[in-house]
Scaffold this motif. Structure first.
Motif, PDB file in Angstrom:
ATOM      1  N   TYR A  33       0.810  -1.262  -0.008  1.00  0.00           N
ATOM      2  CA  TYR A  33      -0.149   0.194   0.113  1.00  0.00           C
ATOM      3  C   TYR A  33       0.878   1.273   0.114  1.00  0.00           C
ATOM      4  O   TYR A  33       0.862   1.869   0.817  1.00  0.00           O
ATOM      5  CB  TYR A  33      -0.963  -0.011   1.271  1.00  0.00           C
ATOM      6  CG  TYR A  33      -1.949   0.932   0.970  1.00  0.00           C
ATOM      7  CD1 TYR A  33      -3.056   0.700   0.093  1.00  0.00           C
ATOM      8  CD2 TYR A  33      -2.594   1.676   1.956  1.00  0.00           C
ATOM      9  CE1 TYR A  33      -4.305   1.370  -0.030  1.00  0.00           C
ATOM     10  CE2 TYR A  33      -3.490   2.716   1.778  1.00  0.00           C
ATOM     11  CZ  TYR A  33      -4.390   2.382   0.923  1.00  0.00           C
ATOM     12  OH  TYR A  33      -5.406   3.170   0.552  1.00  0.00           O
ATOM     13  N   TRP A  71      -4.015  -8.381   3.973  1.00  0.00           N
ATOM     14  CA  TRP A  71      -4.927  -7.352   4.668  1.00  0.00           C
ATOM     15  C   TRP A  71      -6.085  -7.922   5.362  1.00  0.00           C
ATOM     16  O   TRP A  71      -6.465  -7.698   6.366  1.00  0.00           O
ATOM     17  CB  TRP A  71      -5.376  -6.269   3.510  1.00  0.00           C
ATOM     18  CG  TRP A  71      -6.409  -5.329   4.272  1.00  0.00           C
ATOM     19  CD1 TRP A  71      -7.811  -5.320   4.077  1.00  0.00           C
ATOM     20  CD2 TRP A  71      -5.953  -4.148   5.167  1.00  0.00           C
ATOM     21  NE1 TRP A  71      -8.165  -4.180   4.911  1.00  0.00           N
ATOM     22  CE2 TRP A  71      -7.048  -3.511   5.467  1.00  0.00           C
ATOM     23  CE3 TRP A  71      -4.708  -3.771   5.744  1.00  0.00           C
ATOM     24  CZ2 TRP A  71      -7.205  -2.479   6.386  1.00  0.00           C
ATOM     25  CZ3 TRP A  71      -4.616  -2.497   6.696  1.00  0.00           C
ATOM     26  CH2 TRP A  71      -6.129  -1.946   6.821  1.00  0.00           C
ATOM     27  N   GLN A 131     -11.083  -1.749  -1.573  1.00  0.00           N
ATOM     28  CA  GLN A 131     -10.240  -2.809  -0.962  1.00  0.00           C
ATOM     29  C   GLN A 131     -11.277  -3.385   0.311  1.00  0.00           C
ATOM     30  O   GLN A 131     -11.731  -2.758   0.984  1.00  0.00           O
ATOM     31  CB  GLN A 131      -8.910  -2.603  -0.382  1.00  0.00           C
ATOM     32  CG  GLN A 131      -8.180  -3.705   0.028  1.00  0.00           C
ATOM     33  CD  GLN A 131      -6.805  -3.563   0.490  1.00  0.00           C
ATOM     34  OE1 GLN A 131      -6.431  -2.188   0.889  1.00  0.00           O
ATOM     35  NE2 GLN A 131      -5.941  -4.380   0.602  1.00  0.00           N
ATOM     36  N   THR A 152      -6.678  -6.747  -2.728  1.00  0.00           N
ATOM     37  CA  THR A 152      -5.388  -5.857  -2.983  1.00  0.00           C
ATOM     38  C   THR A 152      -6.052  -4.436  -3.320  1.00  0.00           C
ATOM     39  O   THR A 152      -6.779  -4.381  -4.067  1.00  0.00           O
ATOM     40  CB  THR A 152      -4.292  -6.513  -3.766  1.00  0.00           C
ATOM     41  OG1 THR A 152      -4.595  -6.609  -4.991  1.00  0.00           O
ATOM     42  CG2 THR A 152      -4.090  -7.879  -3.032  1.00  0.00           C
ATOM     43  N   PRO A 153      -5.117  -3.378  -3.068  1.00  0.00           N
ATOM     44  CA  PRO A 153      -5.481  -2.261  -3.613  1.00  0.00           C
ATOM     45  C   PRO A 153      -5.123  -2.141  -5.177  1.00  0.00           C
ATOM     46  O   PRO A 153      -6.002  -1.346  -5.898  1.00  0.00           O
ATOM     47  CB  PRO A 153      -4.531  -1.408  -2.852  1.00  0.00           C
ATOM     48  CG  PRO A 153      -3.417  -2.008  -2.284  1.00  0.00           C
ATOM     49  CD  PRO A 153      -4.310  -3.348  -2.020  1.00  0.00           C
ATOM     50  N   TYR A 174      -3.228   7.535  -1.342  1.00  0.00           N
ATOM     51  CA  TYR A 174      -2.762   6.262  -2.252  1.00  0.00           C
ATOM     52  C   TYR A 174      -3.057   6.555  -3.817  1.00  0.00           C
ATOM     53  O   TYR A 174      -2.090   5.965  -4.591  1.00  0.00           O
ATOM     54  CB  TYR A 174      -3.566   5.098  -1.705  1.00  0.00           C
ATOM     55  CG  TYR A 174      -3.402   3.827  -2.659  1.00  0.00           C
ATOM     56  CD1 TYR A 174      -2.047   3.212  -2.902  1.00  0.00           C
ATOM     57  CD2 TYR A 174      -4.446   3.279  -3.457  1.00  0.00           C
ATOM     58  CE1 TYR A 174      -1.949   2.044  -3.351  1.00  0.00           C
ATOM     59  CE2 TYR A 174      -4.255   2.088  -4.285  1.00  0.00           C
ATOM     60  CZ  TYR A 174      -2.975   1.573  -4.337  1.00  0.00           C
ATOM     61  OH  TYR A 174      -2.948   0.557  -5.134  1.00  0.00           O
TER      62      TYR A 174
END
Length: 242
Positions: A33, A71, A131, A152-153, A174
């Protein structure tokens, strides 16, 4: 439900006893991230939180090592003792605070934003990617839009590029470099949204002594200005600071 609570409590107590017997604090992060945390070319944890975490450990006179995890399991793995802290861009929320404890924030409450391929996307009724297990996903789920969750991002942004989603909703910090590097293909749409109480370190509720040590270290960095310097270094001049 009671059995589940008792089991979680037992795990936390066991993990706390293991911590008391260990001199090394394991710092749990996602490693995916940026600029909060990522893996560099050597496969090592890098980014804002790596630099911050190392400094906090020095100030708290702790020996620390870094552990990466997905995550979606980051809180359960903390509670079960796979590491001793979460330092992974995690926003402080009342819901999370019922399961784990938090230090004071080391990043002020920041904006979340929508990014799309076109400026005319209707984020109120469209398909919005986020996410999984984030405050952004929770917000979209309650907004009336259709939520499309990813682990996932990177996948959330990819879903916009390939047409699966109309827009992605994530931390603006981000998204800014992703938009800047897209060559105009991606754009911010709609208004920014303020969510959460800032980003803090997550710890087991039984580890009050460790929380207090990191709290004091964070406060010392706020007091001497080094935390703001670090935030600007990794997020740019326009970022909110303390």
């Amino acid at each position: 439900m009671k059995k589940m609570i008792l089991t979680t409590t037992a795990l936390a107590l066991t993990a706390g006893m293991a911590l008391a017997q260990s001199q090394t604090i394991r710092m749990g992060t996602e490693g995916a991230y940026p600029p909060y945390n990522f893996l560099n070319d050597k496969g090592e944890v890098d980014g804002f939180e790596r630099e911050l975490g190392d400094e906090l450990c020095t100030r708290a006179e702790l020996t620390c090592e870094w552990v990466t995890t997905d995550w979606d399991g980051i809180i359960p793995n903390l509670v079960s003792g796979n590491y001793d802290t979460i330092i992974a861009g995690m926003s402080i929320t009342a819901e999370r605070d019922e399961v784990i404890d938090f230090t004071q924030n080391y990043i002020p409450p920041a904006a979340s934003a929508y990014v799309a391929l076109s400026a005319d996307v209707d984020v109120a009724s469209g398909v919005i990617s986020a996410q999984a297990s984030t405050i952004q996903a929770g917000y979209v789920a309650e907004s009336g839009a259709t939520l499309l969750e990813f682990a996932t991002p990177e996948e959330t942004v990819a879903s916009v590029r390939n047409g699966e989603a109309d827009a992605v909703f994530a931390d603006k910090d981000y998204l800014v470099p992703i938009v800047e590097e897209s060559g105009g293909a991606l754009t911010f749409v709609a208004e920014d949204v303020q969510l959460g109480g800032g980003v803090g370190m997550g710890l087991r509720e039984s580890d009050t002594e460790l929380r207090d040590k990191f709290d004091a270290a964070i406060q010392s960095m706020k007091d001497d200005g080094t935390l703001n310097t670090l935030i600007v270094k990794w997020f740019g001049e326009d970022v909110d600071t303390f």
